[in-house]
Design an enzyme around this catalytic site. Structure first.
Site, PDB file in Angstrom:
ATOM      1  N   GLU A 147      43.696  53.443  31.025  1.00 36.11           N
ATOM      2  CA  GLU A 147      42.140  53.427  31.182  1.00 36.11           C
ATOM      3  C   GLU A 147      41.357  54.417  31.918  1.00 36.11           C
ATOM      4  O   GLU A 147      40.369  54.031  32.668  1.00 36.11           O
ATOM      5  CB  GLU A 147      41.390  52.039  31.107  1.00 36.11           C
ATOM      6  N   GLU A 181      45.353  47.069  23.406  1.00 32.28           N
ATOM      7  CA  GLU A 181      45.049  45.533  24.026  1.00 32.28           C
ATOM      8  C   GLU A 181      43.798  45.125  23.294  1.00 32.28           C
ATOM      9  O   GLU A 181      42.784  45.488  23.296  1.00 32.28           O
ATOM     10  CB  GLU A 181      44.389  46.023  25.613  1.00 32.28           C
TER      11      GLU A 181
END
Length: 704
Positions: A189, A260
């Site tokens: 991320e 995710e």
């Protein structure tokens, strides 16, 4: 002290729906993993894969086979895990892959059960894990700036990444070697912080991708939440609604992947649990396959587990993603587990057409949409009928047939005629986790206590003329740092008020060795302050403030520069008389005496004097408690009920099973967590428990 109970944990199941779990890993004629714009290609075969995150250090090796087996039975094809740098390299060049840290053993168990693996090396992982997975010794590397085009950081990042890749290669665990690992991840991320590093951010992304690819694992690399992931690294989506939010692969030659899909959300002390429904999970997973032509969906978490020891990040509770399809103890959480199993079966039933067919989509109503996959020459046909209306049923016409759609739902038609699954129609009946009292700890005579020592300025060896930053001082060897000073006020200081400001999480204040007050912040604020009326004696006064961190930060740019600890300390005597101790001579002590002596270890118990518990003491802080008892019999999960305790950390047979903070209530007036997962049973059946920092309450029996 009130009673503390040992609980047996189980499930009451009203009904269970039995479904096919889907196929095992398939071996083709061609070894290895490649990809194109439609999917991953494993051993020559296209696959739509369902994955589940299970983190090996958040459970135990004894639990791994059962967790993986339950995931497989639920239709999961891949087990996804992070790699935890701070566990594996606690000091530079010193590695630990033992016990719960045995990454190779975990991967081999996945392989033994016929599943694939996705290895998210990072090595920055966030994951509500202490310091985002970085070992704290990185902080002291001269000139280091984390996660940017910085040579010291890149050196250590490359060194650890290479260490892990070489370890995996040496065991033959990459798919290119016949092993189960089909994917690896570099970074995590990064797009969330990339702009903070200006022109160095994109340079670092390019470097990280090239560094990873050059390690020649023989399987694809991914970067999650990274729209500018360089070729050949695949950019993937994280979040709850990637079917709606994902901008898609940044190249037509890359497949759509979701690394995710949050099955719940992490919980913090003082926060309520986040409940995500089985229907919502199924809807968005199905939408990603239908709308985005998704080929890989990973549930984060499939089993969350336990943040043992001091591994959780700031304010995060010990239990992790307890609302996942497998709860903290590895028990099925219904209907989530069963409903997703149905979805997986439905998708696998028509995966060949989904992968080979041509997709079209068109409106079938004001809030309704159809996504159709159809093979040429009269081959297979699969349809997804979507109702985006969140409140109303809808009746739609599709291929001369009428279909009723529930609100906010998707129906799957594997032959474009018959519905085999609707995301909002749950057939699996909900279950309930129950606890049964197995042992009570209400007998005070069975407990001993040791009250930790409150240091004064003259007791300290570390001194400074300013307030020191806490993380840099403790080096993350302890949650605790004592700030101490001594002073003699003027006789005119008749109504003193102690004021301090802190970027830590908790503070305990003592004047002349007497406890005055404790206070704390919360997850959503960066700092807190306290104003405490105090009493001073004539002459020299000793002020001791115990500053406490409940985990280090796990994310954000420039983590190496983050500040924790006291920032301002004053004693106000009147509107005109003020003592400012911010720049003053301070004494420091890292940790508690019990920690330094490691009295939680069997061989160190006699290093302090244990006494009978004071029946009349209330609100006693910084007290260690110990007891010994026979472990409960049976194979069911067990936990300690800490509902009558306050705050601290608990050790069982020398192993820390995590922090607890029962006294920090949610807005609804409840503790965020009371049951503490307990798995370290002594081989001889004897169990030793130690608790620290507890606020002690008078003893009262608790019925089972």
């Amino acid at each position: 002290m009130r009673s503390m109970a040992w609980w047996w944990i189980g499930l009451v199941v009203v009904a269970v729906l039995s479904l096919s779990s889907g196929g095992d890993a398939v071996e083709g004629e061609e070894d290895g993993v490649t990809y194109d714009g439609r999917s991953l290609i494993i051993n020559g075969q296209r696959r739509i894969l369902f994955s589940g995150s299970i983190h090996y250090p958040r459970s135990t090796p004894q639990m791994w086979p059962s967790l993986i087996a339950k995931a497989k039975e639920g239709g999961v094809d891949v087990i996804q895990t992070y790699v935890f740098w701070n566990l594996h390299e606690p000091q530079p060049g010193q590695y630990d892959f033992s016990g719960r840290y045995d990454l190779v053993k975990f991967i081999k168990e996945i392989q033994a059960q016929g599943l694939y693996a996705c290895l998210r090396i990072g090595p920055f992982i966030e994951s509500e894990w202490n310091y985002g997975g970085f070992p704290f010794w990185l902080h002291d590397v001269p000139g280091i700036v984390y996660r940017t085009d910085n040579e010291p950081f890149k050196f250590y990042m490359q060194n650890f990444t290479t260490k892990i890749v070489n370890l995996i290669k040496s065991e033959g665990l990459y798919a290119s070697q016949g092993g189960p690992i089909i994917l690896s991840q570099i970074e995590n991320e990064y797009q969330n912080v990339e702009a903070a590093f200006h022109e160095k951010g994109p340079v670092y992304v390019q470097w990280a991708a090239k560094m990873a690819v050059d390690l020649e694992t023989g399987v694809p690399w991914v970067m999650c939440k990274q729209a500018d992931a360089p070729d050949p690294v695949i950019n993937t989506c994280n979040g709850m609604r990637c079917g709606e939010t994902f901008g898609g692969p940044n190249s037509p030659n890359k497949p759509a992947m979701w690394t995710e899909d949050w099955t719940s959300f992490y919980q913090v002390y003082g926060g309520e649990p986040y409940i995500r429904s089985a229907q919502d999970l199924a809807y968005h997973a199905t939408l990603f396959i239908a709308k985005n032509r998704g080929c890989y969906i990973n549930y984060y978490m499939y089993h969350g587990g336990t943040n043992f020891g001091r591994t959780s990040s700031a304010y995060v509770i010990t239990s992790y993603y307890d609302q996942a399809p497998l709860d903290e103890y590895g028990l099925l959480r219904q209907p989530k587990w069963g409903h997703l199993k149905e979805l997986h079966s439905a998708i696998k039933n028509c995966s060949a057409t989904l992968l080979e067919g041509v997709e079209t989509n068109f409106s079938i109503g004001p809030f309704q949409q159809a996504y159709v996959f159809e093979e040429a020459n009269g081959g297979g046909c699969v349809a997804f009928l979507v109702n985006n209306d969140t409140t109303q049923n809808a009746t739609v016409q599709f291929r001369n047939n009428s279909f009723g759609l529930l609100p906010k739902s998707i129906s799957i038609l594997p032959d474009c005629q018959n519905v085999i699954f609707n995301t909002a129609k749950v057939n699996t009946v909900a279950n309930e986790r129950i606890t049964k009292s197995s042992k009570m700890f209400n007998a005070v005579d069975n407990w001993k206590e040791f009250r930790d020592v409150i240091p004064n300025f003259l007791d300290t060896t570390l001194q400074s003329n300013t307030l020191l930053e806490q993380m840099n001082t403790t080096k993350d060897t302890s949650d605790y740092l004592w700030y101490t000073f001594r002073f003699q006020p003027n006789s005119s200081c008749t109504n003193p008020l102690l004021h301090f400001e802190s970027f830590a999480h908790v503070a305990h204040c003592y004047i002349n060795n007497e406890f005055i007050e404790a206070g704390h912040g919360n997850h959503d604020t960066k700092n807190f302050s306290m104003d405490i009326p105090i009493s001073l004696i004539d002459g020299v006064n000793n002020v001791s403030i115990l500053s406490v961190l409940v985990g280090l930060p796990d994310s954000g740019a420039f983590m190496e520069s983050k500040f924790a600890g006291l920032t301002k300390v004053e004693i106000q005597c009147s509107e005109t008389e003020l003592y400012d101790f911010t720049n003053y001579t301070w004494g420091y002590q890292v940790g508690l005496v019990g920690e330094e002596l490691q009295i939680y270890e069997e061989e160190n118990l006699n290093k302090v004097d244990w006494t009978e518990i004071d029946h009349d003491s209330t609100n006693q802080t910084l007290t260690w408690y110990k007891t010994v008892f026979d472990a409960p019999t049976g194979d069911d999960p067990v936990a300690l009920d800490l509902s009558t305790m306050g705050k601290g950390e608990i050790w069982v047979n020398g192993q820390s099973i995590g922090r607890y903070w029962v006294s920090f209530h949610t807005p609804k007036g409840n503790p965020s967590q009371t049951l503490q997962n307990y798995i370290y049973i002594a081989s001889n059946g004897k169990v030793k428990i130690l608790c620290s920092e507890s606020y002690v309450l008078k003893t009262a029996a608790k019925s089972p």
